[in-house]
Write a protein that holds these residues in place. Structure first.
Motif, PDB file in Angstrom:
ATOM      1  N   UNK A  43       0.840  -1.193   0.000  1.00  0.00           N
ATOM      2  CA  UNK A  43       0.000   0.000   0.000  1.00  0.00           C
ATOM      3  C   UNK A  43       0.879   1.248   0.000  1.00  0.00           C
ATOM      4  N   UNK A  44       0.376   2.332  -0.584  1.00  0.00           N
ATOM      5  CA  UNK A  44       1.065   3.608  -0.522  1.00  0.00           C
ATOM      6  C   UNK A  44       2.099   3.839  -1.607  1.00  0.00           C
ATOM      7  N   UNK A  66      -7.996   7.882 -10.459  1.00  0.00           N
ATOM      8  CA  UNK A  66      -9.047   8.896 -10.341  1.00  0.00           C
ATOM      9  C   UNK A  66     -10.423   8.233 -10.269  1.00  0.00           C
ATOM     10  N   UNK A  67     -10.653   7.254 -11.137  1.00  0.00           N
ATOM     11  CA  UNK A  67     -11.931   6.535 -11.108  1.00  0.00           C
ATOM     12  C   UNK A  67     -12.083   5.722  -9.820  1.00  0.00           C
ATOM     13  N   UNK A  68     -10.977   5.130  -9.380  1.00  0.00           N
ATOM     14  CA  UNK A  68     -11.027   4.331  -8.151  1.00  0.00           C
ATOM     15  C   UNK A  68     -11.243   5.209  -6.919  1.00  0.00           C
ATOM     16  N   UNK A  69     -10.690   6.405  -6.939  1.00  0.00           N
ATOM     17  CA  UNK A  69     -10.902   7.343  -5.841  1.00  0.00           C
ATOM     18  C   UNK A  69     -12.380   7.751  -5.799  1.00  0.00           C
ATOM     19  N   UNK A  70     -12.958   8.018  -6.957  1.00  0.00           N
ATOM     20  CA  UNK A  70     -14.377   8.395  -7.026  1.00  0.00           C
ATOM     21  C   UNK A  70     -15.276   7.255  -6.538  1.00  0.00           C
ATOM     22  N   UNK A  75      -7.447   6.578  -1.786  1.00  0.00           N
ATOM     23  CA  UNK A  75      -7.266   7.989  -1.440  1.00  0.00           C
ATOM     24  C   UNK A  75      -5.843   8.365  -1.831  1.00  0.00           C
ATOM     25  N   UNK A  76      -5.691   9.608  -2.246  1.00  0.00           N
ATOM     26  CA  UNK A  76      -4.362  10.139  -2.566  1.00  0.00           C
ATOM     27  C   UNK A  76      -3.883  10.938  -1.358  1.00  0.00           C
ATOM     28  N   UNK A  77      -2.618  10.708  -1.008  1.00  0.00           N
ATOM     29  CA  UNK A  77      -2.022  11.466   0.094  1.00  0.00           C
ATOM     30  C   UNK A  77      -0.638  11.919  -0.328  1.00  0.00           C
ATOM     31  N   UNK A  86       2.746  12.064  -4.683  1.00  0.00           N
ATOM     32  CA  UNK A  86       1.441  11.614  -4.216  1.00  0.00           C
ATOM     33  C   UNK A  86       1.518  10.101  -4.078  1.00  0.00           C
ATOM     34  N   UNK A  87       0.947   9.592  -3.017  1.00  0.00           N
ATOM     35  CA  UNK A  87       0.908   8.149  -2.804  1.00  0.00           C
ATOM     36  C   UNK A  87      -0.540   7.686  -2.787  1.00  0.00           C
TER      37      UNK A  87
END
Length: 159
Positions: A43-44, A66-70, A75-77, A86-87
């Protein structure tokens, strides 16, 4: 040999449709499960690190992420050590999908290869690995009148 290409194409289309149906039951599109598999292991990762592991371009991973975040899977951090990076991190929803997706993939693989013997399964696995290695390592020769680069194999994860 064109018969082999026709058969591989037909098998891929049928398997992709069945996988899409199986993955969608868990809120995941086909291809996104590949991103999840890598992130379940580590992860990350940055989009570039993930792209390298999946052997696709970074923009492909960015679009898929982007689609998976929606969809509530990622989540992007910002990287705490390097704010320019960005991870991508899994959400609880994505973590909860790990076992159901693994089971769906197992069942689909069993169904697809149910009529094969163990030896045929081994040969199929070996042959597909060799085809992937060959197609990854070299670009097919252009056809008559062609002189442009073909699209890279595997650049569409979830379209």
């Amino acid at each position: 040999m064109t018969e082999v290409l026709r058969l591989l194409t037909r098998a891929q289309k049928l398997l992709r449709a069945a996988a899409d149906e199986a993955m969608s039951r868990h809120g995941v599109r086909v291809g996104q499960n590949l991103v999840l598999e890598v992130l379940w292991e580590t992860d990350g990762l940055t989009p570039g690190e993930l792209a390298a592991r999946l052997q696709v371009t970074t923009p492909t991973v960015v679009n898929t992420a982007t689609r998976m975040e929606a969809a509530g899977l990622l989540v992007r951090r910002r990287d705490p050590a390097d704010g320019r990076l960005v991870r991508l991190h899994l959400t609880p929803k994505a973590r909860a999908a790990e076992q159901p997706i693994a089971e769906a993939r197992r069942l689909l693989a069993e169904h697809a290869t149910a009529t094969l013997t163990d030896e045929e399964r081994r040969h199929l696995h070996s042959a597909l690995e060799k085809i992937i290695e060959r197609m990854t390592a070299s670009t097919p020769p252009p056809g008559p009148g062609e002189d442009e680069d073909p699209p890279r194999a595997g650049d569409a994860l979830d379209e």
